[in-house]
Scaffold this active site. Structure first.
Site, PDB file in Angstrom:
ATOM      1  N   ASP A   1       3.229 -10.316   3.126  1.00  0.00           N
ATOM      2  CA  ASP A   1       3.207  -9.151   4.004  1.00  0.00           C
ATOM      3  C   ASP A   1       3.731  -9.533   5.401  1.00  0.00           C
ATOM      4  O   ASP A   1       3.388 -10.585   5.933  1.00  0.00           O
ATOM      5  CB  ASP A   1       1.755  -8.655   4.092  1.00  0.00           C
ATOM      6  CG  ASP A   1       1.623  -7.291   4.734  1.00  0.00           C
ATOM      7  OD1 ASP A   1       2.541  -6.468   4.582  1.00  0.00           O
ATOM      8  OD2 ASP A   1       0.575  -7.045   5.374  1.00  0.00           O
ATOM      9  N   HIS A   2       4.560  -8.692   5.973  1.00  0.00           N
ATOM     10  CA  HIS A   2       5.068  -8.871   7.352  1.00  0.00           C
ATOM     11  C   HIS A   2       5.521 -10.297   7.669  1.00  0.00           C
ATOM     12  O   HIS A   2       5.101 -10.874   8.690  1.00  0.00           O
ATOM     13  CB  HIS A   2       4.020  -8.432   8.381  1.00  0.00           C
ATOM     14  CG  HIS A   2       3.792  -6.952   8.373  1.00  0.00           C
ATOM     15  ND1 HIS A   2       4.703  -6.040   8.849  1.00  0.00           N
ATOM     16  CD2 HIS A   2       2.754  -6.214   7.899  1.00  0.00           C
ATOM     17  CE1 HIS A   2       4.231  -4.820   8.676  1.00  0.00           C
ATOM     18  NE2 HIS A   2       3.059  -4.897   8.088  1.00  0.00           N
TER      19      HIS A   2
ATOM     20  N   ASP B   1      10.044  -8.592   7.567  1.00  0.00           N
ATOM     21  CA  ASP B   1       9.902  -7.602   8.630  1.00  0.00           C
ATOM     22  C   ASP B   1      10.774  -8.022   9.804  1.00  0.00           C
ATOM     23  O   ASP B   1      10.406  -8.871  10.613  1.00  0.00           O
ATOM     24  CB  ASP B   1       8.431  -7.501   9.041  1.00  0.00           C
ATOM     25  CG  ASP B   1       8.216  -6.463  10.144  1.00  0.00           C
ATOM     26  OD1 ASP B   1       9.217  -5.920  10.653  1.00  0.00           O
ATOM     27  OD2 ASP B   1       7.052  -6.202  10.482  1.00  0.00           O
TER      28      ASP B   1
ATOM     29  N   HIS C   1       2.672   1.698   5.371  1.00  0.00           N
ATOM     30  CA  HIS C   1       1.803   0.698   6.026  1.00  0.00           C
ATOM     31  C   HIS C   1       0.762   1.426   6.868  1.00  0.00           C
ATOM     32  O   HIS C   1       0.887   2.605   7.167  1.00  0.00           O
ATOM     33  CB  HIS C   1       2.647  -0.212   6.926  1.00  0.00           C
ATOM     34  CG  HIS C   1       3.424  -1.242   6.167  1.00  0.00           C
ATOM     35  ND1 HIS C   1       3.169  -2.576   6.278  1.00  0.00           N
ATOM     36  CD2 HIS C   1       4.439  -1.120   5.268  1.00  0.00           C
ATOM     37  CE1 HIS C   1       4.001  -3.249   5.495  1.00  0.00           C
ATOM     38  NE2 HIS C   1       4.779  -2.392   4.869  1.00  0.00           N
TER      39      HIS C   1
HETATM   40  P1  13P Z   1      -4.128  -1.141   8.074  1.00  0.00           P
HETATM   41  O1  13P Z   1      -4.817  -2.323   8.662  1.00  0.00           O
HETATM   42  O2  13P Z   1      -4.014   0.005   9.016  1.00  0.00           O
HETATM   43  O3  13P Z   1      -4.706  -0.761   6.764  1.00  0.00           O
HETATM   44  O4  13P Z   1      -2.604  -1.602   7.772  1.00  0.00           O
HETATM   45  C1  13P Z   1      -2.352  -2.467   6.692  1.00  0.00           C
HETATM   46  C2  13P Z   1      -0.921  -2.865   6.572  1.00  0.00           C
HETATM   47  O5  13P Z   1       0.002  -2.130   6.834  1.00  0.00           O
HETATM   48  C3  13P Z   1      -0.645  -4.222   6.048  1.00  0.00           C
HETATM   49  O6  13P Z   1       0.701  -4.505   6.036  1.00  0.00           O
HETATM   50 ZN    ZN Z   2       1.823  -3.421   7.533  1.00  0.00          ZN
END
Ligand code: 13P
Ligand code: ZN
Ligand code: NA
Length: 283
Positions: free
Chosen positions: A81-82, A103, A207
């Protein structure tokens, strides 16, 4: 073997539901999420930020999720993620991960494309899938801080060009959600989601789902979101349950005991979110 998210997301897109991607932080959170998803018979993406990989050690997290994917009776995989660095992505892909998010949304349109192309080339050659972001999702997620004036909604025309030129497998869009909780109820730009969906055919990713009202979340799925990212709404009950445990059991010192209510608290939220995604009984 860790699988890509290609089949999962394309099946979700075809059938009109979303696959939940929950951010995990350690073995306890990963197991709690997976147990809840298995009880709901939902496909599942376990997502890890660079911070989570640093905290646990990348090889350990990959090995844990690889092992889990063998033992849980649902499609379950590991997603980065990211991630902002090609090198970090390469390290985890070399350890077996086959689903990544690059990202580069903080860069210019052309720089974002160039960076994503580099990742797509590497990851596709190994049979993996790539998610990228166009526009900028606001809020705070660990090291990633995007203030309100840096937030920028996804342009549908640009999204089409972005997908075509990068060859990505899924697109994270900015339509008014933000990482973390909200000060006021978020107003999502559903018309923009519809416009983007009309322009491009790869699965769309939402997201910042924590704090989004249930009705709005359901509507995004109805309008074509195929993957929903949830982090904060798991962290809060996990921590709260531990806090409460120590109020009633101030002398306890066995992690195997105080993690139990925390895991149960996560499982409850995971099940609620799976129902909103519509991914129950789809495994
Ligand atoms: P939240 O913390 O708002 O659920 O966002 C999660 C997210 O986008 C992880 O990439
Ligand atoms: Zn995110
Ligand atoms: Na959020």
């Amino acid at each position: 073997m860790l699988i890509s998210t290609k089949e999962m997301l394309l099946t979700a897109q075809k059938k009109g539901y979303a696959v939940p991607a929950f951010n995990i932080h350690n073995l306890e959170t990963a197991l709690a999420v997976a147990q809840a998803a298995e009880e709901m018979k939902s496909p599942l993406i376990l997502a890890a930020t660079p911070g989570t990989l640093r905290f646990n050690g990348s090889p350990y997290i990959s090995a844990i999720i690889k092992e889990m994917s063998q033992h849980f009776m649902i499609p379950l995989t590991f997603h980065l993620d990211h991630h902002e660095s090609f090198e970090d992505i390469k390290d985890s892909v070399d350890l077996g991960c086959r689903s990544v998010m690059i990202d580069a949304s903080h860069l210019s349109f052309e720089e974002n494309i160039a960076k994503v192309q580099q990742v797509v080339q590497y990851v596709h050659a190994l049979g993996g899938t790539v998610e990228a972001e166009l526009g900028r999702i606001g809020g705070v997620e660990e090291d990633l801080v995007v203030s309100e004036n840096q937030e920028c909604y996804t342009d549908p025309e640009k999204a089409k060009e972005f997908v075509e030129r990068t060859g990505i497998d899924s697109l994270a869009i900015a339509i008014g959600t933000a990482h973390g909780l909200y000060k006021a109820e978020p107003k999502l730009d559903f018309a923009r989601l519809v416009a983007i969906r009309k322009m491009i055919d790869v699965p769309l990713v939402l997201h910042g789902a924590s704090g989004v009202p249930d009705q709005s979340l359901l509507k995004t799925v109805e309008l074509g979101i195929c993957k929903i990212n949830i982090a904060t709404e798991l962290k809060i009950p996990f921590s709260q349950a531990i806090r409460e445990f120590f109020i009633t059991n101030p002398e306890e010192n066995d992690p195997r005991k105080y993690f139990l209510p925390a895991k149960e608290a996560i499982k409850k939220v995971v099940k609620e979110k799976i129902l909103l995604c519509g991914s129950q009984q789809k495994a």
